[in-house]
Design a protein around this motif. Sequence first.
Motif, mmCIF file in Angstrom:
data_model
loop_
_atom_site.group_PDB
_atom_site.id
_atom_site.type_symbol
_atom_site.label_atom_id
_atom_site.label_comp_id
_atom_site.label_asym_id
_atom_site.label_seq_id
_atom_site.Cartn_x
_atom_site.Cartn_y
_atom_site.Cartn_z
ATOM 1 N N LEU A 1 -48.791 3.406 0.143
ATOM 2 C CA LEU A 1 -50.256 3.318 0.190
ATOM 3 C C LEU A 1 -50.797 4.113 1.381
ATOM 4 O O LEU A 1 -51.858 4.742 1.285
ATOM 5 C CB LEU A 1 -50.691 1.848 0.301
ATOM 6 C CG LEU A 1 -50.517 1.031 -0.977
ATOM 7 C CD1 LEU A 1 -50.662 -0.460 -0.677
ATOM 8 C CD2 LEU A 1 -51.540 1.458 -2.036
ATOM 9 N N TYR A 2 -50.084 4.054 2.493
ATOM 10 C CA TYR A 2 -50.467 4.844 3.668
ATOM 11 C C TYR A 2 -50.453 6.332 3.281
ATOM 12 O O TYR A 2 -51.438 7.065 3.470
ATOM 13 C CB TYR A 2 -49.481 4.551 4.791
ATOM 14 C CG TYR A 2 -49.781 5.135 6.166
ATOM 15 C CD1 TYR A 2 -50.973 5.812 6.454
ATOM 16 C CD2 TYR A 2 -48.865 4.965 7.206
ATOM 17 C CE1 TYR A 2 -51.215 6.315 7.728
ATOM 18 C CE2 TYR A 2 -49.108 5.462 8.482
ATOM 19 C CZ TYR A 2 -50.276 6.146 8.738
ATOM 20 O OH TYR A 2 -50.521 6.647 10.000
ATOM 21 N N GLN B 1 -50.561 7.711 0.347
ATOM 22 C CA GLN B 1 -51.577 8.049 -0.666
ATOM 23 C C GLN B 1 -52.988 8.078 -0.081
ATOM 24 O O GLN B 1 -53.893 8.656 -0.685
ATOM 25 C CB GLN B 1 -51.519 7.058 -1.840
ATOM 26 C CG GLN B 1 -50.297 7.266 -2.736
ATOM 27 C CD GLN B 1 -50.298 6.395 -3.985
ATOM 28 O OE1 GLN B 1 -50.940 5.346 -4.019
ATOM 29 N NE2 GLN B 1 -49.577 6.829 -5.009
ATOM 30 N N GLY B 2 -53.159 7.452 1.094
ATOM 31 C CA GLY B 2 -54.481 7.406 1.706
ATOM 32 C C GLY B 2 -54.721 8.464 2.764
ATOM 33 O O GLY B 2 -55.799 8.546 3.349
ATOM 34 N N GLN C 1 -47.677 -0.721 8.087
ATOM 35 C CA GLN C 1 -48.208 -0.788 6.730
ATOM 36 C C GLN C 1 -47.212 -1.440 5.779
ATOM 37 O O GLN C 1 -47.565 -2.262 4.940
ATOM 38 C CB GLN C 1 -48.593 0.614 6.244
ATOM 39 C CG GLN C 1 -49.644 1.281 7.114
ATOM 40 C CD GLN C 1 -50.889 0.409 7.251
ATOM 41 O OE1 GLN C 1 -51.613 0.181 6.291
ATOM 42 N NE2 GLN C 1 -51.123 -0.111 8.454
ATOM 43 N N LEU D 1 -57.309 -3.022 1.334
ATOM 44 C CA LEU D 1 -56.863 -1.630 1.259
ATOM 45 C C LEU D 1 -57.965 -0.694 1.734
ATOM 46 O O LEU D 1 -57.714 0.268 2.462
ATOM 47 C CB LEU D 1 -56.441 -1.283 -0.174
ATOM 48 C CG LEU D 1 -55.979 0.162 -0.388
ATOM 49 C CD1 LEU D 1 -54.798 0.519 0.511
ATOM 50 C CD2 LEU D 1 -55.615 0.404 -1.864
ATOM 51 N N SER D 2 -59.177 -0.990 1.333
ATOM 52 C CA SER D 2 -60.304 -0.151 1.730
ATOM 53 C C SER D 2 -60.451 -0.134 3.262
ATOM 54 O O SER D 2 -60.699 0.915 3.861
ATOM 55 C CB SER D 2 -61.558 -0.698 1.042
ATOM 56 O OG SER D 2 -62.691 -0.141 1.602
ATOM 57 N N ARG E 1 -57.617 1.926 4.569
ATOM 58 C CA ARG E 1 -57.882 3.338 4.269
ATOM 59 C C ARG E 1 -58.792 3.931 5.327
ATOM 60 O O ARG E 1 -58.545 5.009 5.852
ATOM 61 C CB ARG E 1 -58.550 3.473 2.877
ATOM 62 C CG ARG E 1 -57.583 3.308 1.720
ATOM 63 C CD ARG E 1 -56.957 4.655 1.326
ATOM 64 N NE ARG E 1 -55.559 4.508 0.904
ATOM 65 C CZ ARG E 1 -55.146 4.359 -0.356
ATOM 66 N NH1 ARG E 1 -56.022 4.313 -1.343
ATOM 67 N NH2 ARG E 1 -53.849 4.259 -0.617
ATOM 68 N N SER E 2 -59.841 3.185 5.614
ATOM 69 C CA SER E 2 -60.829 3.717 6.544
ATOM 70 C C SER E 2 -60.318 3.697 8.001
ATOM 71 O O SER E 2 -60.515 4.657 8.739
ATOM 72 C CB SER E 2 -62.129 2.928 6.350
ATOM 73 O OG SER E 2 -62.769 2.705 7.558
ATOM 74 N N HIS F 1 -55.339 4.849 7.306
ATOM 75 C CA HIS F 1 -54.803 5.916 6.454
ATOM 76 C C HIS F 1 -55.580 7.220 6.599
ATOM 77 O O HIS F 1 -55.001 8.281 6.818
ATOM 78 C CB HIS F 1 -54.809 5.476 4.983
ATOM 79 C CG HIS F 1 -54.111 4.171 4.737
ATOM 80 N ND1 HIS F 1 -54.050 3.575 3.503
ATOM 81 C CD2 HIS F 1 -53.436 3.330 5.576
ATOM 82 C CE1 HIS F 1 -53.367 2.444 3.576
ATOM 83 N NE2 HIS F 1 -52.998 2.261 4.830
ATOM 84 N N SER F 2 -56.881 7.156 6.437
ATOM 85 C CA SER F 2 -57.673 8.390 6.413
ATOM 86 C C SER F 2 -57.717 9.066 7.781
ATOM 87 O O SER F 2 -58.124 10.218 7.887
ATOM 88 C CB SER F 2 -59.098 8.086 5.945
ATOM 89 O OG SER F 2 -59.746 7.287 6.915
#
Lengths: 493, 493
Positions: free
Chosen positions: A269-270, A272-273, A295, A450-451, A454-455, A458-459
Amino acid sequence: MSSSAYDQLIALAQEVSVLTSAEAALSWDQETYMPARSLNHRARQMAYLNGKAHALATGTVFRKLLAKAESDKPRDAKAAANLRELRRDYDRAAKLPQKLVIEESELCAHGKAAWAEGRKKSDFSLFAPHLQKLVTLARKKADLWGYADEPYDALLETYERGARTREVATLFAKLKPDLTQIARQAVDQSASVKPNILRGKYPVEKQQLLNAEVAASLGFDFEAGRIDTTAHPFCTTLGPADIRLTTRYDESDFTSSLFGVMHEAGHGLYEQGLPVDDFGLPSGRACSLGIHESQSRLWENHVGRSRSFWEKWLPRTAEIFPHLKKIKLDDFLRAINRAEYSFIRVEADQATYDLHILLRFSIERRIVSGELAVKNVPAAWNEEFESLFGMVPPDDAHGCLQDIHWSMGGLGYFATYTLGNLNAAQLFATARKQKKIAAALDRADYAPLLSWLRSNVHSQGGTPLPGEIMEHATGKPTDAKWHLKHLRERFAE
Amino acid sequence: MSSSAYDQLIALAQEVSVLTSAEAALSWDQETYMPARSLNHRARQMAYLNGKAHALATGTVFRKLLAKAESDKPRDAKAAANLRELRRDYDRAAKLPQKLVIEESELCAHGKAAWAEGRKKSDFSLFAPHLQKLVTLARKKADLWGYADEPYDALLETYERGARTREVATLFAKLKPDLTQIARQAVDQSASVKPNILRGKYPVEKQQLLNAEVAASLGFDFEAGRIDTTAHPFCTTLGPADIRLTTRYDESDFTSSLFGVMHEAGHGLYEQGLPVDDFGLPSGRACSLGIHESQSRLWENHVGRSRSFWEKWLPRTAEIFPHLKKIKLDDFLRAINRAEYSFIRVEADQATYDLHILLRFSIERRIVSGELAVKNVPAAWNEEFESLFGMVPPDDAHGCLQDIHWSMGGLGYFATYTLGNLNAAQLFATARKQKKIAAALDRADYAPLLSWLRSNVHSQGGTPLPGEIMEHATGKPTDAKWHLKHLRERFAE
């Protein structure tokens, strides 16, 4: 109009990543599907691609573009970070003479084989001469790279940007009494939990069905990734939309593969983000292993071993494996959170896991400093193991020969596992302070969590340093209190 | 002591093959496992590796080494063949300007998409402008390469070393009356054979079990190869001991996957039998498509559809799929050798297959010569189809739009399928003249046949030309009589 030195540098760095991601694809295939007799040719292919990538990343063109790009003012924070990290990577690579790089790859090839043989026969003497050479080489690398306080700093820095041995040692020393106490309590409490209530027949295809449903429910995107079977599970990235998880199956125990998949899905997930357009650049890659591991541990342990997760998933799991219908949720949770002292790190539960890391960090640091001679590693290992776990490994295969890391030249790696545990707890506790996230977690809906990740993580990619990620996401540097709180709550449940 | 120009040339050619075989691995992954959204990155990786391989194989270093090596006396027949073929490959590659190569790859990318769309909607007009450009480009390539009699020679030569259009045309013209007569008889005789007696439920895992057992019984080495699932089955070589077969599954009909696997295993056995140390060299690669296809057809049709094969394998198949226990061997053989006129080449039976090829060869030759305008292809196709099969395709999807080859620039390819059929029959008939081989075939033991093919075809690699392989193995150039005899015997049974 010609492009700037920075743009050309970025294009060249991304060209390198075309080669390294192709090499990653070959490596993934080797670990999953490749027929046995193809080993030599595959090794040649991978060495060739790695060699070409290394030549590009340390070549004159790269060096000149980097210097030229550094002479301009970076256009933004991301550009500044890319220059900072490309410079670091370049210097670290360029400081190692070609001769030493070849020597290392040969040492590792032989070291890995000797380690495998040594572990099989539980005979440390087979591996000792190789370990000696690998340690000597690691010290040489540390000298070439330079370090703040001690050579181990330079090795640790390879895996955890900005980490210092002394700080990690202080942190671990402070943690030790709490961790040993928690482990003791958890093991004592678990004494009454029957270990075997989940044992049964779990056909691989049904486990695969459950694993895929669970990974998808966490948010793993199967249009940009997959799960395959391997001997030693890992997660690898073959492209910005191509993240491969792997697992293995025990047909008498579905939890081993399922928690493994949640762990690897956390890594996935990391990946993919991460920012897609920055693939192959520092700004598009994971920040550090301590963040990466946070993560995987967050999804495996904080989500995957929680009551709310299984309130939703136990009924579904029992649909797939009907003999589980008779198991009550409380008994199930006790079974998957059972703690016991054990010799093998990769099989250890959450309550005892960090003790394995403390041990390894201490041994490694002493080997690298020269305080501990290689020949004395088994005795030192067993002595420290006994003081932490109250028992002595029956042989070196269950002791200092169990992990592959040293044989691959991976001195300095282990600490990131516990740093990952600390970061996981801190990030998870911070996220769930938000009512919306906490409420969603209660109904096993992971989109809001996850959101948030992500913010906040990850992003961000590798633009911030690990410490900056933690400060920005949680308001504080990495602090062990969240992890200890989590362990106490879970094992006091 | 420095190595000779020849040795350096060989090392460089094998370096190219490290890149192309890595590209083959990525391509295999794309067709089997790659997640959907990774297409762009994968295309970039493959284009990069291909570009590097092409640059090496057409670069100054290569050219100079080749010229230098040619000025020495070749040390043996193999060295002479390597020089002959490397010169041919180099000249053919070097004669195409970079601009044209890029143009072709773009035309093919768009052509493939337009063809897929056109076939889906059965609308030739969507594909026609692309086909026009591809034909113009093919003519341009033929002019650059040069040819003996007509431009089609140069295209045919791409796939079948030394073949001449006029000779193939003469051969096909001679074959046509016999093939149409055999097809007619076979179709008439099959009218009474029920097509559906084998239909049933065939779970994928059980088909995989049977496929693997059969492939192993033919001699396919699973330590140096595997079988995976794909949409459009193929065989590809990722290394000297890494041959990947692919298949697809119809859960209502196991024969489609099984015969497909025997076909691909035929290709795979050839690849597994090539000289390992010559991997990446002409001497270590297959001789031609007409020889390659002879191996797939031999194992699929001469072995796989024979009575002796099923005398052994029907009982085993019925163990795996118990509802087949009620089927008698004679009825089974009639069902798998049933002939009927059909529109789609890839689904055609042995008795009618070559008619599809005759049609395509005639159409292609006329397109390339300019005698047939692209816009008139559908009408010409349908007219020739009717004269061969006595029926007209209901639409272009079942007619001139069915095959992918043209959209990929593959003009000149089709004839090799029938050449493969002729070679297969001739090789098989020659091999079984040996009593030991014939006796083994009768008990479905394929080791002696494989050993004969290994020695006469596989181990020869690309050192001989295709005609030399046939002369050496069978004492005669390719002759259609064996194939006709085989068809007559099988369909008169």
